[in-house]
Scaffold this active site. Structure first.
Site, short mmCIF file in Angstrom:
data_model
loop_
_atom_site.label_atom_id
_atom_site.label_comp_id
_atom_site.label_asym_id
_atom_site.label_seq_id
_atom_site.Cartn_x
_atom_site.Cartn_y
_atom_site.Cartn_z
N GLU A 184 17.83 -139.04 47.31
CA GLU A 184 17.12 -138.21 48.27
C GLU A 184 15.72 -137.99 47.68
O GLU A 184 15.60 -137.50 46.56
CB GLU A 184 17.85 -136.87 48.43
CG GLU A 184 17.28 -136.02 49.52
CD GLU A 184 18.02 -134.68 49.66
OE1 GLU A 184 17.46 -133.81 50.32
OE2 GLU A 184 19.12 -134.53 49.09
N ARG A 187 29.79 -137.66 37.21
CA ARG A 187 28.35 -137.63 36.96
C ARG A 187 28.09 -137.41 35.48
O ARG A 187 28.94 -136.94 34.74
CB ARG A 187 27.67 -136.57 37.81
CG ARG A 187 28.10 -135.15 37.57
CD ARG A 187 27.19 -134.15 38.32
NE ARG A 187 26.95 -134.49 39.71
CZ ARG A 187 25.74 -134.60 40.26
NH1 ARG A 187 24.66 -134.41 39.54
NH2 ARG A 187 25.60 -134.87 41.53
N LYS A 216 17.98 -131.31 40.17
CA LYS A 216 16.60 -131.49 40.60
C LYS A 216 15.94 -130.16 40.96
O LYS A 216 14.75 -129.98 40.72
CB LYS A 216 16.54 -132.42 41.82
CG LYS A 216 16.56 -133.89 41.45
CD LYS A 216 16.25 -134.76 42.64
CE LYS A 216 17.50 -135.00 43.45
NZ LYS A 216 17.34 -136.04 44.48
P1 ATP Z 1 20.76 -133.29 41.94
O1 ATP Z 1 22.09 -132.60 42.00
O2 ATP Z 1 20.20 -133.43 40.58
O3 ATP Z 1 19.77 -132.75 42.91
P2 ATP Z 1 21.56 -135.35 43.73
O4 ATP Z 1 22.91 -135.93 43.56
O5 ATP Z 1 21.39 -134.41 44.83
O6 ATP Z 1 21.07 -134.78 42.33
P3 ATP Z 1 20.40 -137.70 44.84
O7 ATP Z 1 18.97 -138.04 44.97
O8 ATP Z 1 21.17 -137.41 46.07
O9 ATP Z 1 20.47 -136.46 43.84
O10 ATP Z 1 21.13 -138.77 43.95
C1 ATP Z 1 21.06 -140.15 44.18
C2 ATP Z 1 22.25 -140.80 43.56
O11 ATP Z 1 22.29 -140.52 42.15
C3 ATP Z 1 23.54 -140.29 44.14
O12 ATP Z 1 24.36 -141.41 44.44
C4 ATP Z 1 24.14 -139.45 43.07
O13 ATP Z 1 25.53 -139.52 43.10
C5 ATP Z 1 23.56 -140.06 41.80
N1 ATP Z 1 23.45 -139.04 40.76
C6 ATP Z 1 22.74 -137.89 40.81
N2 ATP Z 1 22.91 -137.17 39.69
C7 ATP Z 1 23.74 -137.89 38.89
C8 ATP Z 1 24.30 -137.69 37.59
N3 ATP Z 1 24.04 -136.59 36.87
N4 ATP Z 1 25.11 -138.65 37.08
C9 ATP Z 1 25.36 -139.77 37.80
N5 ATP Z 1 24.89 -140.01 39.03
C10 ATP Z 1 24.08 -139.09 39.57
MG MG Z 2 22.05 -135.33 46.84
#
Ligand code: ATP
Ligand code: MG
Length: 569
Positions: A41, A269, A279
């Protein structure tokens, strides 16, 4: 070298369950090739957690000769930004991956998603509901008691088509209508109790402008995006496990209109000690000025790591070592630092710099003489060649390489003791001077001209070798010594009643003046180097200039991960 037991995770990484699923799918003929995707995102910069997902998705595609798409998950018009889109592309490329022609934006599918919603309505599987968000919440029930049905749940398909068209046409205000799936109000899985598919947002979208005032919810959009792109394995993190029944419900009920039937697979994760990964909190660190920006070298972002001097190879290697599991855990940040050192040890040229200088005069060395001595650029890499370092009567050494009253096992400089100056000569300390406060300001030494290059022809040995720079030739430089941003192992701990800000490390950055051998002043921004005996450093990509260098400490030389892991045995 790392003992074998410490890398044994490699074997389990090799056989991880997702690789196993794909291998079986191909062997059983379910797929002839695979397609994965990385769907960020664009509401922030990528962090090391994303790197795990990137390495997994792009890595599997490479391994199985398939493809991996980059898809901006921009279904929420309010939060996204082009700055983030561009940084995401740059960071993925820097990590060494390529999406080829497979670049997509979720917002490009808005029309197709809208068609899918209409299809569900026609099938009697979706309805327009006018309950407010609070009412929907209040009607939800509990896992053991069913939801109260919405008064609009039994509308006819035709009526729903008309109402949905009104939503689309902007006839309702935000919060006055939503489209919901019609599934099961008694399901123990709350995500199956008529989840919201579309909501009204009268906000301009960075890609579609004002074309739409209804926007799909993530849970509805994501499976459709996967299907439109014919993704075979849709890999996401564990918290989406409870969303999988809805994912499957949607894909199943739209099977006639969708080009593929992707499968969702969840993995744990990455969480790292002494590191925040959300984020939202990273944005707060930036906005509140705790760091200088998303690319501050203390940030766990890819751009922060890049500026810190981390290498893509080391980050990829780290992602390989940690493997892929179904269990959430906290990974020791020392393991990441170990991977960085391991790579930098092989690839970084060595040089000499003094960070806490003490003046040293070699009394029997001619006043005006300068010798340019040969120094090996990397003892680990014979092809790295040599360079010249200037040597003269007055040099700088580290303060802590001298002790006035040295114990027997102190192998550096002390009155009457002999040490080797790296690449130069043996010297013996003959005395020292103090200032009026009693602080030692100058060491007096003699050198043995027969030991040029660092070896005594008479076979005499010294136990210590110290680094140095010629005082007259040293280049002063700004050096930033970075340490962990948090003092607490898990600053994310939900049960902690203190705010994460209280765990910020006040000493995470110390800026000092270092004294460099002249070659170091020529390094181009972004170049990495080992300051002998001190650590790995990088010429700062933003602030360093040839002639006016600024160095960031990437990582110290001491590998606490190896130490901790060998001690445990
Ligand atoms: P955050 O919780 O940090 O805002 P998010 O999951 O909302 O992260 P996205 O931009 O939606 O952020 O993530 C893109 C991809 O990266 C998704 O498929 C998510 O599952 C993966 N991802 C995000 N954080 C992690 C992590 N700590 N370990 C592994 N994969 C991750
Ligand atoms: Mg997300």
């Amino acid at each position: 070298m790392v003992p074998d037991s410490n890398t044994s995770t490699d074997a389990s990484a090799h056989l991880h369950f997702i690789r196993q699923i794909i291998t079986e799918d191909i062997a059983g003929g379910k797929h002839s090739t695979i397609a994965t995707r990385f769907p960020p995102e664009p509401n922030g910069y990528l962090h090391i957690g994303h790197a795990k997902s990137i390495c997994l998705n792009f890595g599997l595609a490479l391994e199985f000769n398939g493809k991996c798409n980059l898809r901006m998950d921009d279904t929420n018009p309010a939060k996204e930004d082009l700055e983030y889109v561009n940084s995401i592309k740059e960071d993925i490329r820097w990590l060494g991956f390529d999406w080829g022609t497979g670049y997509y934006q979720a917002s490009d599918y808005f029309a197709q998603m809208h068609d899918c919603a209409m299809q569900l309505i026609k099938q009697g599987l979706a309805y327009v509901c006018h309950l407010s968000a609070e009412q929907i919440h209040d009607f939800r029930g509990t896992p053991s008691t069913p939801s109260t049905p919405s008064p609009w749940r039994e509308r006819s398909a035709n009526e729903n088509l008309v109402e949905f068209a009104k939503m689309r046409a902007g006839e309702y205000g935000e919060g006055h209508a939503v489209l919901r799936a019609k599934i099961d109000l008694a399901s123990p899985n709350m995500h199956m109790r008529d989840p919201v598919l579309y909501r009204i947002r009268k906000t301009t979208h960075h890609n579609t402008g004002d074309t739409w005032c209804i926007y799909p919810m993530y849970d509805f959009a994501h499976p459709l995006e996967d299907a439109f792109e014919k993704i075979t394995h849709s890999i996401c993190t564990l918290e989406f496990e409870v969303h999988r029944p809805f994912y499957d419900w949607l894909i199943h009920n739209l099977a006639d209109v969708l080009p593929a039937q992707p499968r969702q697979i969840e993995f744990a994760r990455l969480n790292l000690t002494y590191t925040l990964m959300s984020k939202r909190k990273l944005l707060e660190l930036v906005q509140e000025g705790h760091v200088t920006g998303w690319d501050d070298p203390r940030m766990p972002t890819i751009c922060g790591f890049r500026r810190r001097g981390y290498t893509p190879t080391a980050i990829r290697r780290f992602c390989e070592i940690i493997g892929v599991t179904k269990f959430n855990s906290l990974t020791d940040v020392a393991l990441l630092e170990h991977a960085i050192r391991d790579d930098l040890n092989k690839t970084s040229p060595r040089a000499m710099a003094v960070l806490a200088p003490m003046r040293l005069v070699i009394e029997n060395y001619p006043e005006d003489q300068v010798e340019w001595l040969d120094a090996a650029n990397n003892p680990e890499d014979p092809t790295a060649g040599t360079r010249k370092v200037p040597f003269s009567r007055e040099i700088l050494i580290e303060q802590n390489d001298f002790m006035e009253d040295a114990p027997k096992n102190f192998f550096r400089l002390a009155p009457g003791r002999e040490v080797r100056l790296r690449w130069a000569y043996f010297i013996t300390c003959t005395g020292f001077e103090r200032d009026s406060t009693g602080k030692i300001t100058t060491l007096r030494c003699t050198y043995d001209p027969a030991t040029r290059g660092g070896d005594a022809p008479d076979g005499r040995k010294v136990k210590g070798t110290i680094h140095w720079v010629s005082a007259a030739h040293a280049i002063p430089a700004k050096v930033r010594l970075y340490d962990r941003l948090f003092t607490k192992e898990n600053p994310n701990d939900e049960s902690d009643d203190k705010d994460w800000r209280e765990h910020l490390n006040p000493d995470s950055l110390k800026t000092i003046t270092g004294y460099l051998e002249p070659e170091l002043a020529k390094l181009t921004p972004g170049a990495r180097v080992q300051f002998e005996r001190l650590g790995y450093f990088v010429a700062d990509a933003e602030d360093s200039q040839p002639g006016a260098p600024v160095f960031n400490r990437t990582v110290t030389l001491k590998d606490s991960w190896i130490k901790g892991n060998t001690a445990a045995k």
